[in-house]
Enzyme design. Structure first.
Site, short mmCIF file in Angstrom:
data_model
loop_
_atom_site.label_atom_id
_atom_site.label_comp_id
_atom_site.label_asym_id
_atom_site.label_seq_id
_atom_site.Cartn_x
_atom_site.Cartn_y
_atom_site.Cartn_z
N GLY A 186 68.92 70.95 27.31
CA GLY A 186 69.15 69.64 27.21
C GLY A 186 69.10 69.13 28.86
N ASP A 187 69.49 70.00 29.58
CA ASP A 187 69.34 69.88 31.09
C ASP A 187 68.17 70.25 31.57
OD1 ASP A 187 72.03 69.26 31.17
OD2 ASP A 187 72.87 70.83 32.00
N LEU A 188 67.60 71.35 31.02
CA LEU A 188 66.54 71.83 31.54
C LEU A 188 65.34 71.00 31.14
CD1 LEU A 188 66.92 75.64 30.72
CD2 LEU A 188 67.01 74.25 32.96
N SER A 191 65.07 67.73 33.02
CA SER A 191 64.90 67.94 34.39
C SER A 191 63.17 68.01 34.47
CB SER A 191 65.50 69.21 34.99
OG SER A 191 66.64 68.99 35.47
N GLN A 218 68.58 62.75 28.43
CA GLN A 218 68.89 64.23 27.89
C GLN A 218 68.58 63.75 26.26
OE1 GLN A 218 72.89 65.11 29.22
NE2 GLN A 218 72.05 67.09 30.03
#
Length: 415
Positions: A186-188, A191, A218
């Site tokens: 989710g973070d990746l 980003s 996200q």
């Protein structure tokens, strides 16, 4: 902290990179945000990591820690997502700190933040305020649920995105509870989308002279990673659930055991199936009337009763490396590698995907840049900054402040 050492990325090589001359203010923590600005830094942007002087990014404490012979321990995790950046400390809660950020914004092209929506506005540093300082500013905001909608103000982590984006419900095995994806996807993903959005907004600035907000959540990002789950539901009412290592309709396409581990095999087309039968010395099976077409092999019963046992019999006689060598360039078959096997993979090495970055005075191997540009060559990568390491040089070079003015900011607790 207001140390001052030369930024690793500030050399002639950095200036020749695609985003050289671009100034990015990175007011983010952990991964959703730092990864976005790291990608921009890798491409040559001058990324200035802004941290609170008394409360820096807490990812600096995340393992694994590297203890240098003469230097304090540093986090390799943090270094991996903050390489090639310069570091400055600014107290955004102080009047002087707020004013300082606005001065920096006047010289910046992009600001990236990953606070909960409304936080920057409460500080008096929201987009509407900052655009008065710089109408060309691209303001990239990464959050759990985005800046609009009924859930915008809710707190979120990576697992939140996996949960509310639908991915968690699809992962695992049908007879067990759902399982999160084994990385902070989710973070990746957020980003990555934020990076794309930032570059698109910068292109708009070139045409119109006007900046804008890049709003990435996200939940939204994860939703786009669910492949066919949405259209299966909206067209047929099918609810995607955990399938283990199988695909919802393509077969054979998944994990299969071999003598020393597991491989991925994706030879579901008629061409690949014929080549596979030939490769294992049983070419006549390509004409078996029960499994001779792709449509027949897609049938779940046929796949389990005929195809899987056949593949497991073939694969069980060989190791992963042997099977890969046999398949070569003809059939989609790959070893399911462990991380050590990936790190030592000659192909990964040839692609320069494992690089050495200084951490606490030691050389640490970490992932490199997957972006390969034919006109740029290999991207040189520098270390992550210490908190406030470049505060004095940034304030002097970017804002033209002299030593006395900088010391006054230090004395006031603004930096």
């Amino acid at each position: 902290m207001t140390g001052d050492t030369k930024a690793e990325g500030g050399d002639a090589q950095a200036r020749s990179r695609p985003l050289s001359g671009l100034v990015v203010l990175d007011i983010t923590r952990v991964v959703a945000g730092p990864f976005c600005s790291m990608l921009l830094a890798d491409l040559g942007a001058d990324v200035i990591k802004v941290e609170h002087p008394d409360d820096p990014d807490y990812a600096r404490t995340f393992p694994p820690m590297v203890a240098g012979k003469e230097e304090a321990p540093e986090s390799a995790f943090f270094s991996q997502f903050n390489r090639n950046k310069r570091g400055i400390t600014v107290n955004l809660k102080s009047v002087d700190g707020k004013d300082l950020l606005k001065q920096l914004v006047r010289h910046a092209d992009v600001l990236v933040e990953n606070f909960r929506p409304g936080t920057m506005e409460k500080l008096g540093l929201g987009y509407e305020e900052l655009r008065l300082c710089n109408p060309r500013l691209v303001y990239t905001a990464i959050s759990g649920f985005g800046r609009t909608g009924p859930n915008a103000s809710r707190p979120a982590f990576d697992n939140t995105g996996q949960a509310v984006g639908g991915l968690w419900s699809m992962n695992g095995y049908a007879d067990r509870p759902p399982v999160r994806v084994g990385t902070i996807i989710g973070d990746l993903a957020a980003s990555l989308y934020a990076t794309i959005g930032t570059l698109a907004a910068l292109r708009t600035v070139e045409r119109t002279g006007e900046g804008q907000v890049v709003d990435v959540s996200q939940q939204d990002s994860i939703l786009t990673l669910t492949e066919n789950a949405v259209v299966r539901y909206t067209t047929r009412g099918e609810v995607a659930g955990p399938l283990g290592n199988d695909h919802p309709f393509v077969r054979p396409y998944g994990q299969f055991p071999c003598r020393d581990g597991y491989v991925f095999f994706g030879g579901y087309t008629d061409k690949f199936w014929r080549l596979t039968c030939e490769m294992f010395g049983e070419p006549h099976l390509a004409n078996d009337p029960e499994i001779d077409t792709m449509e027949k092999r897609f049938d779940p019963d046929v796949a389990e009763r005929r195809v899987r046992p056949l593949l497991e019999r073939w694969f069980s006689a060989y190791g992963k490396a042997e099977l890969e060598a046999m398949a070569g360039d003809r059939v989609p078959l790959s070893a399911i590698r462990t991380v050590p096997e990936v790190v030592e993979d000659p192909h990964v090495t040839a692609r320069n995907m494992i690089v050495e970055i200084p951490v606490a005075g030691e050389s640490v191997r970490m992932f490199g840049s997957p972006i390969k540009l034919s006109g740029t060559g290999e991207i040189p990568l520098g270390r992550a900054p210490m908190p406030g390491e470049h505060t004095r040089s940034i304030l002097a070079d970017l804002l033209g402040l002299d030593d006395a003015a900088i010391q006054r900011l230090v004395d006031k607790g603004a930096v």
